[in-house]
Design an enzyme around this catalytic site. Structure first.
Site, short mmCIF file in Angstrom:
data_model
loop_
_atom_site.label_atom_id
_atom_site.label_comp_id
_atom_site.label_asym_id
_atom_site.label_seq_id
_atom_site.Cartn_x
_atom_site.Cartn_y
_atom_site.Cartn_z
N ASP A 1 8.49 -6.21 5.29
CA ASP A 1 7.14 -5.82 5.72
C ASP A 1 6.18 -6.91 5.23
O ASP A 1 5.38 -6.71 4.32
CB ASP A 1 6.80 -4.46 5.10
CG ASP A 1 5.57 -3.83 5.72
OD1 ASP A 1 5.10 -4.33 6.75
OD2 ASP A 1 5.07 -2.85 5.15
N GLU B 1 0.81 -1.22 0.00
CA GLU B 1 0.00 0.00 0.00
C GLU B 1 0.84 1.26 0.00
O GLU B 1 0.31 2.36 -0.12
CB GLU B 1 -1.00 -0.02 1.16
CG GLU B 1 -0.56 0.69 2.42
CD GLU B 1 0.31 -0.15 3.30
OE1 GLU B 1 0.37 0.12 4.51
OE2 GLU B 1 0.95 -1.10 2.80
#
Length: 338
Positions: free
Chosen positions: A178, A108
């Site tokens: 991540d 994102e």
């Protein structure tokens, strides 16, 4: 996206229970057996199925705009900056001059956004396998528009492990993983092993650092994956620092582990005054959460946590079949209109 993200190519997760329809009023997460959290939906901006996962962008009453992957809250407007600032900036500030950065996952764009705040960065390579997630977030998360437009960002739609393996040794000053949580049968648990960390260490330039999100790290759940991830990194790297911070939308404290490719010459911590000075010198704009004082806070693990890390012996390995898994189940609960 904070919790369960980067997919590796062969892995496919079965569809979650239910689909997010316009009639849906709440979603539900099972955080651990016997503990579920329910969130009321104000608005559904997008609900769809990518090649790899279900993807929803919704406004939740307690958290604001959220990204959901397979029914699980990944990133929430109310506090995503807490997670992402804690993930990115300690490693970046501990490096004397981070120029080349690798981000595994983070589709994102929030992790890249924080990396690109650092004026020293000349290239940030972000690798996420799901182009649909990236495109959904470009359309619906305006706070990350600047990161996606930054010419220093190299966005690669591919397998994060494979791209890192192909990179020449010594390519990166900082590697930021991540990733999805290590879930049994999930796509990423093998990226929390000695085999992966040994490969990743080779990709670091001298003095490089690797940081990985490390799952729930509260007083009860920190033994599940946070402690074994720390122990696994310590089997590969000469110095590892674990830290944690409460993340409201995750309903727990969250953990990160930071590993040094070489023993740090001046220790693995920074004084509050040094953190504030480095932020002022290196970072564009004002951070919302992290400063010198809060940095000291996230690095001060409780006595319970420190004892657990000292006693932990689990080292995760593909060759030995040793793994640790979190428990998470995403659900969609549809309520008919009254």
């Amino acid at each position: 996206a904070p919790r369960r993200r980067q997919r590796t190519a062969p892995a496919r997760r079965p569809p979650r229970t239910g689909r997010l329809q316009l009639m849906s009023k709440v979603i539900e997460e099972e955080l651990e057996p016997g503990f579920r959290a329910t969130y009321r939906i104000d608005k559904i901006l997008h609900s769809g199925q990518s090649e790899f996962q279900t993807v929803d962008v919704v406004d939740l009453q307690p958290f604001g705009r959220c990204l959901l992957i397979d029914g699980l809250v990944q990133s929430a407007q109310v506090d995503e900056f807490v997670y992402h600032e804690c993930l990115v900036h300690p490693a970046m500030l501990l490096h004397p001059n981070p120029r080349s950065v690798y981000v595994g996952g983070g589709g994102e764009g929030s992790t890249a956004r924080e990396v690109l705040r650092h004026r020293s960065v000349t290239k940030c390579t972000m690798v996420d396998i799901d182009a649909d997630v990236v495109n959904f977030c470009k359309a619906h998360l305006p706070e990350n528009a600047g990161a996606f437009a930054d010419t220093r960002l190299e966005l690669v739609i591919d397998d994060a492990k494979a791209v890192l393996e192909r990179a020449p040794d010594g390519s990166y000053d900082v590697v930021i993983m991540d990733l999805d949580d290590p879930l049994e049968g999930g796509p990423c648990y093998q990226l929390y092993t000695t085999e992966f960390y040994t490969m990743a260490k080779r990709k670091l330039a001298p003095g490089g650092l690797l940081v990985t999100q490390s799952g729930q790290a509260g007083i009860k759940q920190h033994k599940v994956v946070f402690a074994p991830i720390h122990c696994t990194l310590a089997a590969v790297f000469p110095k590892v620092v674990g830290y944690n911070q409460a993340v409201y939308s995750f309903c727990d404290e969250w953990g990160w582990n930071l590993a040094f490719s070489d023993p740090p010459p001046s220790g693995a911590t920074l004084a509050a005054e040094a953190v504030d000075r480095l932020i002022a010198e290196r970072i564009t704009g004002e951070l919302q959460f992290l400063d010198g004082v809060s940095y000291q806070g996230i690095m001060c693990l409780s006595k319970v946590h420190r004892k657990s890390l000292a006693a932990e012996t689990r080292v995760m390995s593909v060759a030995k079949g040793n793994f640790a898994f979190m428990h998470n189940q995403g659900l969609c609960v549809a309520e008919k209109e009254a």
